[in-house]
Design a protein around this motif. Structure first.
Motif: not given
Length: 199
Positions: A15-26, A152-166
């Motif tokens: 039920d989602s569209t979520i993309r993570y770009y860890p190196k969006f900015l140098a 309630p079983e559907l849950k997660t977490k992500i560490l948002l890094e310096h310079g990243s894009l979610l």
């Protein structure tokens, strides 16, 4: 053209569209943006009502846009400043990936681990039916928690890094809530820029 190191990570949540770009900015460019935005943005701290009690919002915020349309959430109404050249550069860079044109940026400054953002969805009516939210993280890494509204079983977490894009889009805001929780760990400042379309 996006480099190999900026390939997105798809969270693959139902039920989602979520993309993570860890190196969006140098890293060095992300640090430049952090230092400049911290000093130049017109930060404010609004009061927020929780369970009938008024508290100072546990972070600083600012609103910038290419129009004069206000943005309201949690009984707070913000009036935008005009986009700066720096915000326009970031906006253009995101738009190359997101394939849309953003009108507005809500910025958050988390001063330490005590600053937070509680469970919510970006589902205000002025954001449209299926909002697209592009979130840049600068500074200290913070966890971004997600939980499904009905499972309630559907849950997660992500560490948002310096310079990243979610990038959150599609029906994500209909089915998922997210938060930046408090942490007792000693942690530095973080700036979060959330680009969106105000209709």
């Amino acid at each position: 053209m996006q480099g190999l190191f900026n390939e997105p990570i798809d969270l693959n949540l139902p039920d989602s569209t979520i993309r993570y770009y860890p190196k969006f900015l140098a890293p060095e460019k992300a640090t430049e943006y952090f230092n400049s935005l911290k000093d130049r943005v017109v930060w404010q701290q609004d009061n927020i009502k929780v369970f009938g009690k008024v508290h100072a919002q546990p972070r600083l915020t600012a609103l910038y846009a290419n129009n004069e349309l206000p943005y309201s959430y949690s009984n707070i109404k913000m009036t935008p400043h005009q986009f700066t050249e720096e915000l326009l550069r970031l906006k253009n860079k995101i738009e190359d990936i997101a394939d849309c044109e953003f009108t507005t940026c809500l910025l958050n400054l988390y001063r330490d681990g005590r600053d937070s953002n509680g469970w919510h969805a970006d589902n205000e009516k002025e954001l449209g039916k299926n909002p697209i939210i592009a979130s840049i993280s600068l500074g200290a890494e913070r966890f971004f928690n997600l939980k499904h509204n009905t499972d309630p079983e559907l849950k997660t977490k992500i560490l948002l890094e310096h310079g990243s894009l979610l990038l959150m889009q599609g029906k994500t805001q209909h089915f998922w809530k997210h938060q930046i929780p408090k942490t007792a760990k000693p942690i530095g400042e973080r700036i979060n820029l959330t680009f969106r379309i105000i209709e």
